[in-house]
Design a protein around this motif. Sequence first.
Motif, PDB file in Angstrom:
ATOM      1  N   ILE A  24       1.893   1.737   4.613  1.00 36.31           N
ATOM      2  CA  ILE A  24       1.171   1.936   3.358  1.00 36.31           C
ATOM      3  C   ILE A  24       1.154   3.429   3.045  1.00 36.31           C
ATOM      4  O   ILE A  24       1.086   4.266   3.959  1.00 36.31           O
ATOM      5  N   HIS A  25       1.237   3.769   1.764  1.00 36.56           N
ATOM      6  CA  HIS A  25       1.093   5.161   1.366  1.00 36.56           C
ATOM      7  C   HIS A  25      -0.384   5.545   1.448  1.00 36.56           C
ATOM      8  O   HIS A  25      -1.265   4.760   1.100  1.00 36.56           O
ATOM      9  N   VAL A  26      -0.655   6.759   1.902  1.00 37.25           N
ATOM     10  CA  VAL A  26      -2.035   7.178   2.143  1.00 37.25           C
ATOM     11  C   VAL A  26      -2.876   7.143   0.865  1.00 37.25           C
ATOM     12  O   VAL A  26      -4.085   6.849   0.921  1.00 37.25           O
ATOM     13  N   ASP A  27      -2.266   7.394  -0.292  1.00 38.89           N
ATOM     14  CA  ASP A  27      -3.038   7.343  -1.538  1.00 38.89           C
ATOM     15  C   ASP A  27      -3.487   5.920  -1.852  1.00 38.89           C
ATOM     16  O   ASP A  27      -4.615   5.700  -2.335  1.00 38.89           O
ATOM     17  N   ASP A  28      -2.622   4.939  -1.595  1.00 36.98           N
ATOM     18  CA  ASP A  28      -3.004   3.540  -1.803  1.00 36.98           C
ATOM     19  C   ASP A  28      -4.088   3.126  -0.810  1.00 36.98           C
ATOM     20  O   ASP A  28      -5.015   2.388  -1.160  1.00 36.98           O
ATOM     21  N   LEU A  29      -3.973   3.602   0.422  1.00 36.86           N
ATOM     22  CA  LEU A  29      -4.986   3.270   1.428  1.00 36.86           C
ATOM     23  C   LEU A  29      -6.347   3.835   1.021  1.00 36.86           C
ATOM     24  O   LEU A  29      -7.374   3.144   1.115  1.00 36.86           O
ATOM     25  N   ALA A  30      -6.363   5.084   0.548  1.00 35.77           N
ATOM     26  CA  ALA A  30      -7.618   5.684   0.095  1.00 35.77           C
ATOM     27  C   ALA A  30      -8.224   4.875  -1.053  1.00 35.77           C
ATOM     28  O   ALA A  30      -9.441   4.648  -1.098  1.00 35.77           O
ATOM     29  N   SER A  31      -7.368   4.408  -1.957  1.00 40.69           N
ATOM     30  CA  SER A  31      -7.852   3.597  -3.078  1.00 40.69           C
ATOM     31  C   SER A  31      -8.414   2.259  -2.610  1.00 40.69           C
ATOM     32  O   SER A  31      -9.381   1.746  -3.187  1.00 40.69           O
ATOM     33  N   ILE A  32      -7.821   1.682  -1.556  1.00 37.54           N
ATOM     34  CA  ILE A  32      -8.341   0.431  -0.997  1.00 37.54           C
ATOM     35  C   ILE A  32      -9.750   0.644  -0.444  1.00 37.54           C
ATOM     36  O   ILE A  32     -10.652  -0.189  -0.638  1.00 37.54           O
ATOM     37  N   TYR A  33      -9.973   1.774   0.239  1.00 41.29           N
ATOM     38  CA  TYR A  33     -11.314   2.058   0.765  1.00 41.29           C
ATOM     39  C   TYR A  33     -12.338   2.164  -0.367  1.00 41.29           C
ATOM     40  O   TYR A  33     -13.443   1.616  -0.271  1.00 41.29           O
ATOM     41  N   VAL A  34     -11.974   2.854  -1.439  1.00 40.30           N
ATOM     42  CA  VAL A  34     -12.906   3.000  -2.557  1.00 40.30           C
ATOM     43  C   VAL A  34     -13.136   1.655  -3.243  1.00 40.30           C
ATOM     44  O   VAL A  34     -14.264   1.316  -3.627  1.00 40.30           O
ATOM     45  N   GLU A  35     -12.074   0.858  -3.373  1.00 36.01           N
ATOM     46  CA  GLU A  35     -12.215  -0.486  -3.946  1.00 36.01           C
ATOM     47  C   GLU A  35     -13.140  -1.347  -3.084  1.00 36.01           C
ATOM     48  O   GLU A  35     -13.983  -2.098  -3.608  1.00 36.01           O
ATOM     49  N   ALA A  36     -12.999  -1.232  -1.768  1.00 34.06           N
ATOM     50  CA  ALA A  36     -13.843  -2.015  -0.859  1.00 34.06           C
ATOM     51  C   ALA A  36     -15.308  -1.611  -0.969  1.00 34.06           C
ATOM     52  O   ALA A  36     -16.203  -2.451  -0.839  1.00 34.06           O
TER      53      ALA A  36
END
Length: 302
Positions: free
Chosen positions: A203-215
Amino acid sequence: MRVLVTGASGFVGQRVVQELLRNKHEVVVLTRNIAKSALNLGSHCKFVQWDAVSVPSQQAFEGVEAVINLMGEGLADKRWDDAQKRRIHDSRINGTHLLIKAIADMPKKPKVLVSASAVGIYGNRDAEEITEASTTGSDFLATLCKEWEAEAFKAKDLGLRVVVVRTGVVLGRGGGALKKMLPVFKLGAGGPIGNGKQFMSWIHVDDLASIYVEAVTNPVIVGAVNGTAPYPATNKEFTKALGKALHRPAFMPVPAFALKAAFGEMSSVLLEGQRVLPKKIKEQKFRFHYPTLEMALKETAY
């Protein structure tokens, strides 16, 4: 929303903090080294000292509505001898336990805990497609992740919504898996690991960061979430794509015996694989900025 973050100075943690600030959230950082964290993260966060061996201060949680827990010794930092495996274990399990203990003592508790985990929980599964509903493994990493998640899920009994993000191989500029791989590939000496058939769930780190914020912000998301891109690749496909992005050859295979000699038990992370799909986050219509390997490597390889 005020969000407390542990492990904020790490590669993923820094991007998560940036994404929280970009979305206008307040960020409180629990850290061993305030000066270093402030240098890495800037002046827009509140920093609170925590040694990670005692229960964190109640002051840190004032007004906090969400907690993101990213703490943990790096898996690839050192060879896995017994002492290092203990550090990997304790930094995750004990740290999370202390965090939950602090929440338990609070009169007004946060609404949600989002805690890190890893796709290693599934064990070696070859080409089998894995979702959040799949069974888990029994090796060192799988057992570690199960214990780690069990500590996080204790917050459910305190009334919190709990999400655990099972992260794959993280790609991004300046850190993650590529930090160690790029010098070798730039010299034209990169290539498949072992037989190259094992799947890499990345996973790209920017997408992972967005997943955390979405969660944090989406109340529908509960339980395990696979923090991986929608199109996992075999190791052979990955190395070929990385070579192409760098305009370098990538055909020199790394034999399994050499990895085992160099890394010991940790070599299993590189030689074995999982084909993990982000089913739950896709059901929430989450938009990946880097859904394909080619897109992610074009941005990260330099």
